[in-house]
Enzyme design. Structure first.
Site, PDB file in Angstrom:
ATOM      1  N   MET A  65       0.803  -1.224   0.000  1.00 52.59           N
ATOM      2  CA  MET A  65       0.000   0.000   0.000  1.00 52.59           C
ATOM      3  C   MET A  65       0.835   1.274   0.000  1.00 52.59           C
ATOM      4  O   MET A  65       0.318   2.359  -0.229  1.00 52.59           O
ATOM      5  CB  MET A  65      -0.941   0.007   1.210  1.00 52.59           C
ATOM      6  CG  MET A  65      -2.019  -1.059   1.169  1.00 52.59           C
ATOM      7  SD  MET A  65      -3.295  -0.748  -0.097  1.00 52.59           S
ATOM      8  CE  MET A  65      -2.693  -1.781  -1.442  1.00 52.59           C
ATOM      9  N   LYS A  66       2.127   1.165   0.318  1.00 55.38           N
ATOM     10  CA  LYS A  66       3.028   2.325   0.325  1.00 55.38           C
ATOM     11  C   LYS A  66       2.399   3.507   1.056  1.00 55.38           C
ATOM     12  O   LYS A  66       2.274   4.612   0.523  1.00 55.38           O
ATOM     13  CB  LYS A  66       3.434   2.709  -1.101  1.00 55.38           C
ATOM     14  CG  LYS A  66       4.169   1.607  -1.856  1.00 55.38           C
ATOM     15  CD  LYS A  66       4.604   2.079  -3.237  1.00 55.38           C
ATOM     16  CE  LYS A  66       5.307   0.975  -3.991  1.00 55.38           C
ATOM     17  NZ  LYS A  66       4.396  -0.112  -4.416  1.00 55.38           N
TER      18      LYS A  66
END
Length: 233
Positions: A65-66
């Site tokens: 998901m960074k």
């Protein structure tokens, strides 16, 4: 190293547009693959629920998901993700965000990974984005920040894995995307390495997407990559 241990080090990216395609890929790969990455594309097509189904079926999940936001928002997101039972989660390697995530994940077993520099970026891309560092220098600086924040590991190009491993030590995960078997097309990746090369360089886990999910025979493609990884053991 036994083949089953190496199997836990291969993460197949389910970079497909629909749940139906993801389910088909997982079914075709069977017990050849035990670890899957779910990123934006699939997450926004029902992939978060599918991640929990994979966990319940005994698979490991790397949720890519960074994350990057204000501390409270990152912390609340990490708390809920930890409850999903996934194995790994990515954040952009900004110190404040990482410290908030580490505090939120404490006691959960969730391995938090700091993303250093995307493997699709080269020096000109960083200049265009306003960074003063070249990719290698920025990766090493962020690896130090990942270590100091108490994170579980680093995401970096395999080209930087050896230098990153020297910074973070033997225990942290070094996860390398941009892996391409010998002779494979590079696609949009600019800093790539073969599976064996990445393992020798110090990578703990390899992320492979298109060379497996876009292959005519997905199981055979995964088996070929595992065989290449074993030559480095």
């Amino acid at each position: 190293m036994p083949a089953d241990e190496m199997r836990d080090r291969l993460i197949v990216g389910l970079d497909v547009p629909t749940l139906a395609e993801a389910e088909k890929a997982v079914a075709e790969l069977g017990d050849t693959v035990g670890f899957y990455k779910i990123g934006y594309q699939l997450a926004f097509a029902g992939g978060l629920g599918f991640a929990q189904e994979l966990v319940q079926s005994g698979k490991k999940v790397f949720l890519d998901m960074k994350l990057l936001d204000i501390d409270n928002t990152v912390a609340k997101g990490v708390e809920n993700i930890a409850r999903m039972g996934v194995t790994m989660l990515t954040l952009h390697a900004y110190p404040k965000a990482m410290r908030a995530a580490v505090a939120a994940a404490e006691g959960s077993g969730l391995c938090l990974l700091g993303v250093t520099v995307l493997t699709s970026m080269d020096e000109q891309d960083l200049i265009d984005a306003g960074y003063e560092y070249d990719p290698h220098t920025l990766v090493l600086r962020r690896a130090e920040q990942v270590r100091d924040a108490g994170m579980g590991g680093v995401v970096c190009s395999a080209a930087e894995a050896e230098a990153v491993r020297a910074i973070v030590g033997p225990d942290l995960a070094v996860v390398t995307p941009g892996i391409r078997p010998a002779g494979a097309a590079l696609g949009d990746q600019k800093r790539v390495m073969t599976p064996a090369g990445a393992i020798r360089a110090g990578a703990s886990h390899l992320v492979v997407a298109r060379p497996v999910v876009a292959a005519a025979d997905r199981r055979a493609a995964a088996e070929t990559i595992l065989a290449e990884m074993l030559t480095a053991a």
